[in-house]
Design a protein around this motif. Structure first.
Motif, PDB file in Angstrom:
ATOM      1  N   UNK A   1      -2.327-114.373  41.388  1.00 28.76           N
ATOM      2  CA  UNK A   1      -2.686-115.282  42.478  1.00 28.76           C
ATOM      3  C   UNK A   1      -3.280-116.589  41.948  1.00 28.76           C
ATOM      4  N   UNK A   2      -4.147-116.483  40.959  1.00 30.38           N
ATOM      5  CA  UNK A   2      -4.833-117.673  40.450  1.00 30.38           C
ATOM      6  C   UNK A   2      -3.875-118.631  39.743  1.00 30.38           C
ATOM      7  N   UNK A   3      -2.805-118.115  39.171  1.00 26.02           N
ATOM      8  CA  UNK A   3      -1.844-118.995  38.494  1.00 26.02           C
ATOM      9  C   UNK A   3      -1.126-119.910  39.480  1.00 26.02           C
ATOM     10  N   UNK A   4      -1.204-119.590  40.751  1.00 26.54           N
ATOM     11  CA  UNK A   4      -0.635-120.486  41.757  1.00 26.54           C
ATOM     12  C   UNK A   4      -1.465-121.768  41.883  1.00 26.54           C
ATOM     13  N   UNK A   5      -2.699-121.706  41.418  1.00 27.57           N
ATOM     14  CA  UNK A   5      -3.621-122.847  41.527  1.00 27.57           C
ATOM     15  C   UNK A   5      -3.904-123.520  40.183  1.00 27.57           C
ATOM     16  N   UNK A   6      -3.616-122.816  39.088  1.00 28.16           N
ATOM     17  CA  UNK A   6      -3.903-123.380  37.770  1.00 28.16           C
ATOM     18  C   UNK A   6      -3.045-122.701  36.715  1.00 28.16           C
ATOM     19  N   UNK A   7      -2.556-123.506  35.770  1.00 22.30           N
ATOM     20  CA  UNK A   7      -1.787-122.926  34.667  1.00 22.30           C
ATOM     21  C   UNK A   7      -2.653-122.101  33.746  1.00 22.30           C
ATOM     22  N   UNK A   8      -3.942-122.417  33.703  1.00 20.95           N
ATOM     23  CA  UNK A   8      -4.901-121.672  32.876  1.00 20.95           C
ATOM     24  C   UNK A   8      -6.069-121.257  33.766  1.00 20.95           C
ATOM     25  N   UNK A   9      -5.859-120.290  34.626  1.00 19.80           N
ATOM     26  CA  UNK A   9      -6.864-119.963  35.647  1.00 19.80           C
ATOM     27  C   UNK A   9      -8.214-119.529  35.090  1.00 19.80           C
ATOM     28  N   UNK A  10      -8.201-118.846  33.967  1.00 17.31           N
ATOM     29  CA  UNK A  10      -9.465-118.295  33.461  1.00 17.31           C
ATOM     30  C   UNK A  10     -10.336-119.346  32.784  1.00 17.31           C
ATOM     31  N   UNK A  11      -9.755-120.479  32.409  1.00 14.79           N
ATOM     32  CA  UNK A  11     -10.554-121.525  31.760  1.00 14.79           C
ATOM     33  C   UNK A  11     -10.693-122.784  32.601  1.00 14.79           C
ATOM     34  N   UNK A  12      -9.754-123.025  33.525  1.00 12.49           N
ATOM     35  CA  UNK A  12      -9.777-124.271  34.295  1.00 12.49           C
ATOM     36  C   UNK A  12     -10.449-124.132  35.663  1.00 12.49           C
ATOM     37  N   UNK A  13     -10.541-122.919  36.185  1.00 11.79           N
ATOM     38  CA  UNK A  13     -11.153-122.712  37.498  1.00 11.79           C
ATOM     39  C   UNK A  13     -12.579-122.195  37.358  1.00 11.79           C
ATOM     40  N   UNK A  14     -13.439-122.602  38.292  1.00 12.14           N
ATOM     41  CA  UNK A  14     -14.777-122.007  38.366  1.00 12.14           C
ATOM     42  C   UNK A  14     -14.658-120.735  39.187  1.00 12.14           C
ATOM     43  N   UNK A  15     -15.006-119.613  38.575  1.00  9.81           N
ATOM     44  CA  UNK A  15     -14.805-118.314  39.208  1.00  9.81           C
ATOM     45  C   UNK A  15     -16.127-117.697  39.644  1.00  9.81           C
ATOM     46  N   UNK A  16     -16.045-116.822  40.631  1.00  9.31           N
ATOM     47  CA  UNK A  16     -17.200-116.141  41.212  1.00  9.31           C
ATOM     48  C   UNK A  16     -16.834-114.665  41.393  1.00  9.31           C
ATOM     49  N   UNK A  17     -17.853-113.833  41.506  1.00  7.13           N
ATOM     50  CA  UNK A  17     -17.623-112.423  41.806  1.00  7.13           C
ATOM     51  C   UNK A  17     -18.441-112.047  43.033  1.00  7.13           C
ATOM     52  N   UNK A  18     -17.759-111.537  44.051  1.00  7.22           N
ATOM     53  CA  UNK A  18     -18.408-111.070  45.270  1.00  7.22           C
ATOM     54  C   UNK A  18     -17.834-109.692  45.607  1.00  7.22           C
ATOM     55  N   UNK A  19     -18.715-108.715  45.740  1.00  2.00           N
ATOM     56  CA  UNK A  19     -18.276-107.356  46.085  1.00  2.00           C
ATOM     57  C   UNK A  19     -17.145-106.864  45.176  1.00  2.00           C
ATOM     58  N   UNK A  20     -17.321-107.093  43.890  1.00  2.00           N
ATOM     59  CA  UNK A  20     -16.370-106.621  42.874  1.00  2.00           C
ATOM     60  C   UNK A  20     -14.978-107.228  43.029  1.00  2.00           C
ATOM     61  N   UNK A  21     -14.937-108.447  43.573  1.00  2.00           N
ATOM     62  CA  UNK A  21     -13.673-109.169  43.663  1.00  2.00           C
ATOM     63  C   UNK A  21     -13.863-110.575  43.104  1.00  2.00           C
ATOM     64  N   UNK A  22     -12.853-111.058  42.364  1.00  3.73           N
ATOM     65  CA  UNK A  22     -12.874-112.417  41.827  1.00  3.73           C
ATOM     66  C   UNK A  22     -12.625-113.411  42.959  1.00  3.73           C
ATOM     67  N   UNK A  23     -13.490-114.418  43.045  1.00  2.00           N
ATOM     68  CA  UNK A  23     -13.338-115.501  44.015  1.00  2.00           C
ATOM     69  C   UNK A  23     -13.240-116.825  43.273  1.00  2.00           C
ATOM     70  N   UNK A  24     -12.703-117.838  43.952  1.00  2.00           N
ATOM     71  CA  UNK A  24     -12.607-119.172  43.363  1.00  2.00           C
ATOM     72  C   UNK A  24     -12.634-120.208  44.476  1.00  2.00           C
ATOM     73  N   UNK A  25     -12.834-121.461  44.075  1.00  2.00           N
ATOM     74  CA  UNK A  25     -12.846-122.563  45.033  1.00  2.00           C
ATOM     75  C   UNK A  25     -11.565-123.370  44.844  1.00  2.00           C
TER      76      UNK A  25
END
Length: 210
Positions: A79-103
């Motif tokens: 899902x995150x690759x739809x928003x960024x080619x490098x989702x784990x380094x280019x997006x600011x990520x959050x964790x809520x209720x054991x799920x990855x969230x992003x803005x």
């Protein structure tokens, strides 16, 4: 943050991110996370070379693994690759209720990468800044390397350098032959010590005054 251009071996990535070499190798083999500068033949020495962006992404994944399942991370990656080619380094990520969230870009809302649900969240600490500080500390020169010459396949094209630096032995020789003293050579390369220059002069039977 200053852009840091660097290459890291799998052993260095292991030390900096806390991920085991076997896990890094496994993620590469199953294409979950592959190093940016890898050779097709992974059996050759130093075939896995990671960039600083890889380092940030893998440290982020290491932190996320403590909070969410690998199954979820794999689904989130798609899902995150739809928003960024490098989702784990280019997006600011959050964790809520054991799920990855992003803005999402251009949005003030934080949503679940998989569920799409909107949430309030606390961001992860600045992984990039942390990795830059740790990688720079790791690259500080060890005093035991002073006065030694080394050769590595992925450092300055494999040409001999002063150990712990990227200063070419050939450059030191060129300055010496041009009549530069040891002190003048060190002025050109402030990271060097007198013993470094002397090692080059001794090995190549060049003589210069201090």
């Amino acid at each position: 943050m200053t852009n840091l251009i660097a290459a890291f071996s799998i052993e260095q990535v292991h030390r900096l991110t806390g991920l085991s070499i076997s896990r890094l190798t496994g993620w590469d083999n199953d294409a979950f996370y592959q190093p940016s500068l890898a050779y097709k033949n992974r059996r050759s020495p130093y075939s896995r070379i990671y960039t600083f962006e890889d380092l940030v992404a893998l440290r982020t994944l290491s932190l996320l693994r403590e909070r969410v399942s690998m199954q979820h991370l794999r689904r989130a990656a798609v899902k995150l690759r739809e928003h960024s080619g490098r989702p784990w380094s280019e997006l600011t990520l959050y964790v809520v209720n054991r799920e990855v969230h992003f803005k999402p870009q251009g949005s003030d809302q934080i949503q679940g990468a998989v569920s799409g649900q909107i949430a309030l969240a606390i961001p992860l600490s600045s992984v990039a800044e942390d990795m830059q500080a740790k990688s720079e500390k790791m690259r500080l020169r060890d005093n035991s390397l002073v006065g030694k010459i080394e050769q590595h396949r992925f450092v300055m094209g494999g040409d001999p350098v002063i150990a712990g630096t990227r200063v070419l032995v050939s450059s030191i020789k060129a300055f010496a032959r041009a009549g530069y003293s040891i002190g003048q050579i060190i002025e050109q390369y402030p990271s060097l010590k007198k013993q470094d220059v002397q090692a080059v002069l001794k090995e190549h039977e060049l003589t210069q005054a201090a």
